[in-house]
Design an enzyme around this catalytic site. Structure first.
Site, PDB file in Angstrom:
ATOM      1  N   HIS A  15      27.598  36.667  35.005  1.00  0.00           N
ATOM      2  CA  HIS A  15      27.445  36.505  36.457  1.00  0.00           C
ATOM      3  C   HIS A  15      27.249  37.857  37.136  1.00  0.00           C
ATOM      4  O   HIS A  15      27.530  38.016  38.314  1.00  0.00           O
ATOM      5  CB  HIS A  15      28.673  35.767  37.036  1.00  0.00           C
ATOM      6  N   ASP A  66      34.314  42.099  37.777  1.00  0.00           N
ATOM      7  CA  ASP A  66      35.190  43.238  38.094  1.00  0.00           C
ATOM      8  C   ASP A  66      35.006  44.437  37.156  1.00  0.00           C
ATOM      9  O   ASP A  66      35.658  45.467  37.341  1.00  0.00           O
ATOM     10  CB  ASP A  66      36.663  42.764  38.106  1.00  0.00           C
ATOM     11  N   ASN A 123      33.337  37.344  34.746  1.00  0.00           N
ATOM     12  CA  ASN A 123      33.983  38.194  35.742  1.00  0.00           C
ATOM     13  C   ASN A 123      33.064  39.335  36.190  1.00  0.00           C
ATOM     14  O   ASN A 123      32.281  39.847  35.402  1.00  0.00           O
ATOM     15  CB  ASN A 123      35.306  38.744  35.198  1.00  0.00           C
ATOM     16  N   PRO A 143      42.614  37.736  42.473  1.00  0.00           N
ATOM     17  CA  PRO A 143      42.826  36.280  42.427  1.00  0.00           C
ATOM     18  C   PRO A 143      41.707  35.591  41.657  1.00  0.00           C
ATOM     19  O   PRO A 143      40.566  36.073  41.659  1.00  0.00           O
ATOM     20  CB  PRO A 143      42.815  35.866  43.904  1.00  0.00           C
ATOM     21  N   ASP A 144      42.057  34.451  41.033  1.00  0.00           N
ATOM     22  CA  ASP A 144      40.962  33.683  40.410  1.00  0.00           C
ATOM     23  C   ASP A 144      40.330  32.859  41.528  1.00  0.00           C
ATOM     24  O   ASP A 144      40.578  33.110  42.719  1.00  0.00           O
ATOM     25  CB  ASP A 144      41.489  32.860  39.229  1.00  0.00           C
ATOM     26  N   PHE A 145      39.493  31.898  41.202  1.00  0.00           N
ATOM     27  CA  PHE A 145      38.748  31.181  42.244  1.00  0.00           C
ATOM     28  C   PHE A 145      39.397  29.851  42.601  1.00  0.00           C
ATOM     29  O   PHE A 145      39.497  29.512  43.792  1.00  0.00           O
ATOM     30  CB  PHE A 145      37.295  30.924  41.762  1.00  0.00           C
ATOM     31  N   ARG A 146      39.841  29.111  41.545  1.00  0.00           N
ATOM     32  CA  ARG A 146      40.168  27.697  41.808  1.00  0.00           C
ATOM     33  C   ARG A 146      41.644  27.322  41.631  1.00  0.00           C
ATOM     34  O   ARG A 146      41.971  26.156  41.766  1.00  0.00           O
ATOM     35  CB  ARG A 146      39.277  26.805  40.910  1.00  0.00           C
TER      36      ARG A 146
HETATM   37  N1  APR Z   1      46.565  33.153  32.182  1.00  0.00           N
HETATM   38  C1  APR Z   1      45.814  32.117  31.722  1.00  0.00           C
HETATM   39  N2  APR Z   1      45.038  31.337  32.527  1.00  0.00           N
HETATM   40  C2  APR Z   1      45.031  31.644  33.845  1.00  0.00           C
HETATM   41  C3  APR Z   1      45.773  32.720  34.397  1.00  0.00           C
HETATM   42  C4  APR Z   1      46.567  33.486  33.499  1.00  0.00           C
HETATM   43  N3  APR Z   1      47.316  34.527  33.919  1.00  0.00           N
HETATM   44  N4  APR Z   1      45.552  32.746  35.748  1.00  0.00           N
HETATM   45  C5  APR Z   1      44.695  31.727  36.019  1.00  0.00           C
HETATM   46  N5  APR Z   1      44.383  31.073  34.888  1.00  0.00           N
HETATM   47  C6  APR Z   1      43.467  29.933  34.706  1.00  0.00           C
HETATM   48  C7  APR Z   1      43.501  28.920  35.830  1.00  0.00           C
HETATM   49  O1  APR Z   1      44.477  27.920  35.557  1.00  0.00           O
HETATM   50  C8  APR Z   1      42.080  28.346  35.769  1.00  0.00           C
HETATM   51  O2  APR Z   1      42.008  27.258  34.851  1.00  0.00           O
HETATM   52  O3  APR Z   1      42.161  30.472  34.707  1.00  0.00           O
HETATM   53  C9  APR Z   1      41.247  29.501  35.218  1.00  0.00           C
HETATM   54  C10 APR Z   1      40.414  30.178  36.295  1.00  0.00           C
HETATM   55  O4  APR Z   1      39.423  29.259  36.712  1.00  0.00           O
HETATM   56  P1  APR Z   1      38.507  29.622  37.981  1.00  0.00           P
HETATM   57  O5  APR Z   1      39.364  30.104  39.088  1.00  0.00           O
HETATM   58  O6  APR Z   1      37.601  28.450  38.205  1.00  0.00           O
HETATM   59  O7  APR Z   1      37.659  30.880  37.499  1.00  0.00           O
HETATM   60  P2  APR Z   1      36.382  30.877  36.565  1.00  0.00           P
HETATM   61  O8  APR Z   1      36.455  29.782  35.545  1.00  0.00           O
HETATM   62  O9  APR Z   1      36.199  32.263  36.057  1.00  0.00           O
HETATM   63  O10 APR Z   1      35.193  30.551  37.626  1.00  0.00           O
HETATM   64  C11 APR Z   1      33.900  30.501  37.110  1.00  0.00           C
HETATM   65  O11 APR Z   1      33.040  30.228  39.360  1.00  0.00           O
HETATM   66  O12 APR Z   1      32.858  30.809  41.592  1.00  0.00           O
HETATM   67  C12 APR Z   1      32.314  30.971  40.338  1.00  0.00           C
HETATM   68  O13 APR Z   1      31.018  32.789  39.714  1.00  0.00           O
HETATM   69  C13 APR Z   1      32.345  32.417  39.930  1.00  0.00           C
HETATM   70  O14 APR Z   1      32.520  33.313  37.709  1.00  0.00           O
HETATM   71  C14 APR Z   1      33.103  32.409  38.618  1.00  0.00           C
HETATM   72  C15 APR Z   1      32.932  30.968  38.155  1.00  0.00           C
END
Ligand code: APR
Length: 279
Positions: free
Chosen positions: A138, A121, A119, A45-48
């Site tokens: 990170h 991972d 990331n 999962p992503d974070f937000r």
């Molecule tokens: N294709 C394109 N975009 C996507 C997909 C996908 N399949 N899935 C998710 N996204 C987008 C989401 O819409 C969002 O805008 O990717 C983005 C992910 O954002 P975050 O969840 O905030 O992740 P990230 O930007 O990597 O977070 C940054 O926050 O908690 C800290 O250290 C942690 O490295 C992380 C940092």
């Protein structure tokens, strides 16, 4: 400000125009900025993202606020929530996505200068991207050490502890501090190679930003370090950041779908597929 008369390097807001630029003599050094959106298709999962994001699904850990799980002072006081999550995220069960494979393909075609990733991972390495072209801004799960005396901790013992749901403790006599993967927690500084690599962005002929909300600094500020004449291409589910320079391109959608379209235009689609299947 750019002269209005000069033609745009990437005239269309579409993968075909980006591919045409990538095939041109002008595009030699491609830089990447990756976020958690690149690994969602791998099952991480992503974070937000609302509902599916990690921070929307941590109620079971009883945290004061979601980011506490990655906050160093909170971890020192209570490492249990992090290690509960680490068991679910630990490398070994996830495979690189099509987008990770695309980055490795950029390297095969001698276009990749540096892949900056947020990331943890290690899927970029697993996809075959050379380690010396990856900046894990990170950190990652690839190594670990005691948070008190900084003594490195054995990889195999770490793997067993995480999988067994135990909290690994430093084995140095009179220490006994908690062991933490070399992930950059909130409240910790980024690795020195992040800062020493920023200057290289002035050589960028193309910056591709994929799957990030661009909310966490200093990583998000990398977008400002490429020359004005360097096109910046955002590939993301939703619009983020400010991409208002003349040569900026915004491609909204799932990164794997857009990458596949880009590779079709580059005539790399077969290579991409076989490389991805072979990873
Ligand atoms: N294709 C394109 N975009 C996507 C997909 C996908 N399949 N899935 C998710 N996204 C987008 C989401 O819409 C969002 O805008 O990717 C983005 C992910 O954002 P975050 O969840 O905030 O992740 P990230 O930007 O990597 O977070 C940054 O926050 O908690 C800290 O250290 C942690 O490295 C992380 C940092």
């Amino acid at each position: 400000t750019p002269s209005p008369t000069k033609s745009k390097l990437i005239p269309g807001n579409d993968p075909r125009s980006v591919a045409a630029y990538m095939k041109s003599e002008r595009c030699r050094n491609v830089f990447l900025m990756l976020g958690a959106g690149v690994s969602t298709a791998a099952g991480i999962p992503d974070f937000r993202s609302p509902d599916t994001g990690l921070y929307a699904n941590l109620a079971r850990l009883n945290l004061p606020y979601p980011e506490a799980v990655f906050q160093i002072d909170f971890f020192r006081a209570n490492p249990v929530p992090f290690y509960t999550l680490a068991k679910e995220l630990y490398p070994g069960r996830f495979a690189p996505t099509l987008t990770h494979t695309f980055i490795s393909l950029l390297n095969t075609h001698s276009l990749l200068h540096t892949c900056f990733t947020q990331n943890i991972d290690t899927l970029e390495r697993l996809a075959g991207v050379p380690k010396d072209k990856i900046i894990e801004a990170h950190g990652s799960f690839a190594s670990q050490r005691c948070i008190e005396c900084k003594m490195p901790f054995d990889d195999e013992r770490m793997k067993r502890a995480v999988e067994g749901g135990e909290i690994p403790k430093c084995e140095r006599r009179k220490c006994g501090g908690v062991v933490k993967p070399d992930i950059v927690f909130f409240g910790e500084s980024l690795p020195k190679e992040f800062y020493s690599s920023i200057h290289s962005l002035r050589k960028a002929d193309l910056l591709i930003i994929i799957g990030t909300s661009l909310t966490v600094h200093p990583f998000a500020s990398l977008v400002h370090f490429v020359p004005q004449k360097c096109p910046r291409v955002l590939i993301n589910l939703v619009k983020v950041g400010e991409f208002d320079r003349r040569d900026d391109v915004v491609l909204l959608g799932k990164c794997d779908d857009i990458v596949r379209e880009l590779c079709r235009e580059l005539e790399w689609e077969e290579e991409l597929e076989s490389m991805w299947r072979g990873v």
